[in-house]
Scaffold this active site. Structure first.
Site, PDB file in Angstrom:
ATOM      1  N   LYS A 174       0.814  -1.226   0.000  1.00 36.45           N
ATOM      2  CA  LYS A 174       0.000   0.000   0.000  1.00 36.45           C
ATOM      3  C   LYS A 174       0.848   1.277   0.000  1.00 36.45           C
ATOM      4  O   LYS A 174       0.482   2.264  -0.616  1.00 36.45           O
ATOM      5  CB  LYS A 174      -0.947   0.000   1.210  1.00 36.45           C
ATOM      6  CG  LYS A 174      -2.038  -1.068   1.102  1.00 36.45           C
ATOM      7  CD  LYS A 174      -2.996  -1.001   2.274  1.00 36.45           C
ATOM      8  CE  LYS A 174      -3.937  -2.196   2.245  1.00 36.45           C
ATOM      9  NZ  LYS A 174      -4.935  -2.164   3.321  1.00 36.45           N
ATOM     10  N   ASP A 189      -9.861   2.409   2.842  1.00 34.05           N
ATOM     11  CA  ASP A 189      -9.817   1.666   4.113  1.00 34.05           C
ATOM     12  C   ASP A 189     -10.418   2.504   5.247  1.00 34.05           C
ATOM     13  O   ASP A 189     -11.204   2.009   6.044  1.00 34.05           O
ATOM     14  CB  ASP A 189      -8.370   1.315   4.491  1.00 34.05           C
ATOM     15  CG  ASP A 189      -7.810   0.170   3.661  1.00 34.05           C
ATOM     16  OD1 ASP A 189      -8.606  -0.654   3.174  1.00 34.05           O
ATOM     17  OD2 ASP A 189      -6.573   0.104   3.506  1.00 34.05           O
TER      18      ASP A 189
END
Ligand code: ATR
Length: 288
Positions: free
Chosen positions: A76, A112
């Site tokens: 990420k 997220d």
């Protein structure tokens, strides 16, 4: 009667999951159920990619005309560093879990944090909680602390085994804000528990079903909500909080919400279109 798009026709587009490992992921199941439900001629696939190949994998997907990709552990931050454009939240968190390919460019997003926030807001009646404890200071913790700040939680304590990492997180996400955000050692968990209304467990400790990031040495105050980011099993911490009547939520609603938000970005469709209930049902079925 529903009309299902033909799979893998010559016009089909692709969306990918890039990570290492990916074989355990529920994303392909959930996303393909949603894509079929929406009659989109799009297929979602997973690829286990080496770190040294990550950049060329992304370049290849852009060249192939893929719509985008989810990025998972451990890439990420790497994805964040190679985007042409970043949305505000990805920029603040320092990580991307969604890439969108458009006009040869790579745009990075983070869903997220908002996936977690939407999941939490579906169970927390008092909005927002006054004080939150966050266990862990890794990537997942960064997304949660960002979400707590957006929610307006006024007192946040980040507890971590290595204090310096928690301090860096607080410095980068909260400096210049009026909110109280403190970094404290993990041993102080019980110093803060009673005065908190929410605990978020962001580490992977508990995935084995036997360990816990904090010692389970006393009762859980039943008015304190536990958000456990691990899903697929009941961790000892989650069982402990439930035993004392605490309200708990595992990581599955967050996972599904971030997936639904990702899909709305790639398909350019409103979130209300995305069949979240079908995605949850499919994930629960796969988890048994
Ligand atoms: P993620 O991106 O999933 O959050 P990460 O960035 O590797 O993963 O972060 C892992 C988190 O779990 C960190 O907060 C880490 O604490 P340290 O910063 O002190 O390493 C925490 N962690 C890992 N093993 C742990 C353990 N045995 N006990 C307590 N915390 C642990």
């Amino acid at each position: 009667m529903k009309h299902y798009a033909p799979l893998a026709s010559a016009r089909a587009k692709t969306i990918w999951l890039l990570g290492h490992p990916v074989a355990h992921s529920l994303s392909p199941l959930m996303q393909n159920v949603a894509l079929r439900h929406l009659s989109e001629n799009v297929v979602y696939l997973a690829a286990d990619v080496d770190k040294s190949s990550f950049q060329s994998a992304v370049d290849g997907l852009v060249a192939l005309g893929a719509l985008g990709a989810n990025v998972t552990v451990p890439y990420k931050e790497l994805a964040y560093s190679m985007c042409d454009e970043l949305d505000v939240s990805a920029q603040a968190i320092g990580a991307c879990n969604v890439l969108r390919f458009k006009d040869g460019k790579v745009d990075g997003y983070n869903t997220d944090w908002i996936g977690w926030l939407r999941a939490m807001q579906s169970v927390v009646k008092k909005i927002p909680p006054s004080k939150a404890l966050v266990v862990g200071a890794g990537g997942a913790s960064r997304a949660v602390v960002y979400a707590l700040l957006q929610w307006g939680v006024s007192d946040i304590v980040v507890l971590n085994r290595s204090l310096d990492r928690a301090e860096r997180l607080v410095q980068s996400l909260a400096s210049g804000r009026s909110t109280s955000v403190k970094a404290r050692p993990l041993e102080e968990f019980y110093v803060h528990l009673d005065s908190s209304s929410l605990v978020v467990q962001t580490t992977s400790i508990g995935l084995d079903g036997i360990s816990s990031p904090v010692e389970l040495k006393r009762d859980w105050p039943k008015e304190v909500i536990l958000s456990e980011l691990i899903y697929g099993l009941k961790t000892p911490l989650l069982k402990h909080a439930r035993l004392y009547g605490g309200l708990t939520q595992d990581g599955l609603p967050m996972l599904v919400n971030q997936a639904a938000l990702s899909l709305s970005i790639w398909l350019e469709r409103p979130l209300e279109d995305i069949p979240t209930d079908e995605m949850i049902a499919k994930a629960r079925l796969a988890l048994g």
